[in-house]
Design an enzyme around this catalytic site. Structure first.
Site, PDB file in Angstrom:
ATOM      1  N   LYS A 220       2.265 -24.784  36.643  1.00 48.80           N
ATOM      2  CA  LYS A 220       1.622 -25.339  37.846  1.00 48.80           C
ATOM      3  C   LYS A 220       2.655 -26.130  38.644  1.00 48.80           C
ATOM      4  CE  LYS A 220      -2.300 -28.460  38.889  1.00 48.80           C
ATOM      5  NZ  LYS A 220      -3.308 -29.335  38.258  1.00 48.80           N
TER       6      LYS A 220
ATOM      7  N   SER B  47      -9.194 -30.176  35.732  1.00 49.05           N
ATOM      8  CA  SER B  47      -8.399 -29.185  36.462  1.00 49.05           C
ATOM      9  C   SER B  47      -7.878 -28.013  35.663  1.00 49.05           C
ATOM     10  CB  SER B  47      -7.212 -29.860  37.136  1.00 49.05           C
ATOM     11  OG  SER B  47      -7.649 -30.395  38.339  1.00 49.05           O
TER      12      SER B  47
ATOM     13  N   SER C 142      -7.941 -28.244  39.986  1.00 48.47           N
ATOM     14  CA  SER C 142      -6.833 -28.025  40.892  1.00 48.47           C
ATOM     15  C   SER C 142      -5.848 -26.963  40.417  1.00 48.47           C
ATOM     16  CB  SER C 142      -6.097 -29.346  41.107  1.00 48.47           C
ATOM     17  OG  SER C 142      -5.524 -29.797  39.893  1.00 48.47           O
TER      18      SER C 142
END
Ligand code: GLN
Length: 475
Positions: free
Chosen positions: A78, A177, A153
Site C-alpha cells: 500500500k 482498512s 482505505s
C-alpha cells in the site's frame, strides 16, 4: 497460467519446473495491465520485479539453500508503506514524487525472505476513508463490479489480490482498512494485535491504532507473512516483547470454542439482509459443529464510531503537522511569506477529507474542548478495550459482520461523511481494543457481491484466531 492461491502451490509448481519465477512475475505484470482500468496500482516496479524473479530462478538452480522462506511470493504494498528508494505518496498530492529514504521494517523483513514487491497500491489519502474515493490519484474500482467501490482505505491492496495481480498484499488497518476492503472484494484480510508488527516506515495516521495488515487467499499465507514481519524492532517502542509464535506451524484447531456474537449487531436496522443471513448461517454452522454459541450485549456499540473518529482525527492532526511545505513534499510556489507557504501548501496539497479531519482533530484537542471531547473519548476507548478483553476472556472468539452492507456504488456516500464513517461500525472495535481480527469471505449476495464476516480474538492470540479461521474456511 493457473491462478495460484497459496505460496505452497507456487513453490511446488516452480520446483517441479511447471513454471519459473520469472514467468510467474510476467503473468502478474500482464494481469496488472489487463486490470489497468481499475486503477489498482500507483506504480509498478516492473523491471525490478523481473530482475528479482530471475535472481530467484538462478538461486533455485544453483544455491537453493540460500532461498528465503518467501521465495516465489509476489506481494504488493500500500502506498503508505515505505520502500527504500521508491516513491511513497500516501495517496496524496502533498507527497507526490516523494522517495523513501528507508524501508519499513515489515517490508525489509519480507524482502529478506525472498518476497518480490511488484508495486505500490492506490489508497485513500493518508489512509483516511472507507471507499478509496479519497485518493488524489482517482478511485480504485471493485473488480467484481467496476461501478462499485472496493472499500478503503487499502482498496488497491484488496483489488490487487482479488484480480490475481499478486499473491498477497500489505495494507494498513487503523479502523478497518484491511478487513473492510477485503470483505467487499471477497479476499482474506487480517489485522494483528497492536504492537505485533513494527510501524516503522508507515506514514502515520493514528499512531495508537495503526497496524500493518495482510491480504491473501489462504490462511497459511497470512500466517507466514505475519510470523516473519512480527516481533521487536528498535525503531518502534510500542512493540510487544512477547515471543512471536510460529503461526504457520500452529494451524490445527481441535478445540470446541466458545463463540459470542452481538445480539444488537444481528438486529441492527442498518445491517443488510443478505449479510444478516450469512451471519445467521455461520452461527448455525457453529452450533451444528457442537460449539457453544451465545448472544451477548455490548453496551458501548453506539459509542464506537464517534470515539474512534475523535481520537484518530486528533492523532492525525498532530501526525500531519509535519507536512508543511518546507520539510518535504509539495510546496506552493510564489507564496510571499513563511506563513503563506504553510497555509497554501497545505490548502492545495491536502484533499478535502484530510483537511476535514485535521480541522476536527485540531478542534477536539483545542483548549476548552480537550476535556469534553478528547479526554472523554480516551475514557470511552479504555472502557471499550477493557470490556472487549473481558468478553474475550470468557469466549474464544467474537463473530461479527465485517461490514454493514456489501460494496456500494461509486459516489453514493461521498456527500455524507457521517454515513461513510458509519460503514466502519463493525471494524473499529478491534483497533480500539488493540486485538487481532480477520475478515473472511462468506458467500455472495444475489447480485454477486462478496459478503465478508469477521472473527476477533483476545490480544496476542493470533495463533488461535488463524487456526480457527482456517477450520471455518475449510468447513
Ligand atoms: N475507514 C476508517 C477511517 O477512515 C479506517 C481507515 C483505516 O483503517 N486506515 O478512518
Amino acid at each position: 497460467m493457473p491462478k495460484f492461491d497459496s505460496l505452497s502451490s507456487v513453490q511446488e509448481a516452480i520446483k517441479k519446473g511447471e513454471i519459473s519465477c520469472t514467468a510467474l512475475v510476467k503473468h502478474y505484470l500482464q494481469q496488472i495491465k489487463n486490470s489497468e482500468s481499475l486503477n489498482i496500482y500507483l506504480e509498478v516496479f516492473e523491471e525490478e520485479a523481473i530482475q528479482k524473479a530471475k535472481d530467484c530462478d538462478l538461486l533455485l538452480k544453483n544455491e537453493p539453500e540460500k532461498l528465503g522462506k518467501l521465495w516465489g511470493m509476489v506481494v504488493s504494498i500500500k502506498d503508505v508503506i515505505c520502500y527504500k528508494d521508491h516513491k511513497v505518496s500516501a495517496g496524496s498530492k502533498i507527497l507526490e514524487n516523494f522517495e523513501s529514504l528507508f524501508s519499513a521494517t515489515a517490508v525489509e523483513r519480507i524482502i529478506e525472505e525472498g518476497a518480490i514487491i511488484i508495486g505500490r497500491t492506490n489508497c485513500d489519502e493518508f489512509a483516511m476513508g472507507s471507499s478509496n474515493e479519497n485518493s488524489a490519484f482517482g478511485p480504485v474500482l471493485n473488480g467484481v463490479d467496476p461501478n462499485k467501490i472496493p472499500g478503503g482505505s487499502s482498496g488497491g491492496a484488496a483489488v490487487s489480490v482479488q484480480m490475481d495481480t499478486c499473491l498477497a498484499a500489505l495494507g494498513t488497518d487503523t479502523g478497518g482498512s484491511v478487513r473492510q476492503p477485503a470483505a467487499l472484494c471477497g479476499v482474506l484480510g487480517m489485522k494483528p494485535s497492536y504492537g505485533r508488527i513494527s510501524r516503522h516506515g508507515l506514514v502515520a495516521y493514528g499512531s495508537s491504532f495503526d497496524q500493518v495488515g495482510i491480504f491473501g487467499h489462504q490462511i497459511e499465507d497470512i500466517a507466514i507473512l505475519l510470523e516473519l514481519m512480527s516481533g521487536p524492532d528498535q525503531y518502534d517502542s510500542t512493540l510487544s516483547k512477547r515471543e512471536v509464535p510460529f503461526y504457520s506451524k500452529m494451524l490445527n484447531y481441535d478445540k470446541k470454542p466458545r463463540i459470542a456474537y452481538y445480539r444488537s449487531a444481528l438486529e441492527h436496522p442498518a445491517l443488510d439482509g443478505e449479510i444478516k443471513e450469512a451471519l445467521q448461517k455461520q452461527l448455525a454452522d457453529f452450533r451444528q459443529s457442537g460449539y457453544e454459541v451465545e448472544a451477548v450485549d455490548f453496551k458501548y456499540l453506539d459509542y464506537m464510531v464517534p470515539a474512534y473518529y475523535v481520537l484518530t482525527t486528533a492523532e492525525a492532526s498532530s501526525n500531519l503537522s509535519r507536512f508543511d511545505g518546507i520539510r518535504y513534499g509539495y510546496r506552493e510556489q510564489g507564496a510571499g511569506s513563511l506563513e503563506e507557504t504553510y497555509t497554501q501548501s497545505r490548502t492545495r496539497g491536502f484533499g478535502e477529507e484530510v483537511k476535514r479531519r485535521i480541522m476536527l482533530g485540531t478542534f477536539v484537542l483545542s483548549s476548552g474542548y480537550y476535556d469534553a471531547y478528547y479526554t472523554k473519548a480516551q475514557k470511552v476507548r479504555r472502557l471499550i478495550a477493557e470490556e472487549t478483553r473481558q468478553l474475550l476472556s470468557e469466549y474464544d472468539f467474537l463473530l461479527m459482520p465485517a461490514t454493514p452492507t456489501p460494496a456500494w456504488n461509486l459516489g453514493e456516500k461521498t456527500d455524507d461523511p457521517v454515513e461513510m464513517y458509519l460503514a466502519d461500525i463493525f471494524t473499529v472495535q478491534a483497533n480500539m481494543a488493540g486485538i487481532p481480527a480477520i475478515a473472511f469471505p462468506a458467500g455472495k449476495t444475489k447480485s454477486g457481491l462478496p459478503i465478508g464476516l469477521q472473527l476477533l480474538s483476545n490480544v496476542f492470540t493470533e495463533e488461535e484466531l488463524l487456526a480457527f479461521a482456517k477450520k471455518v474456511l475449510q468447513s
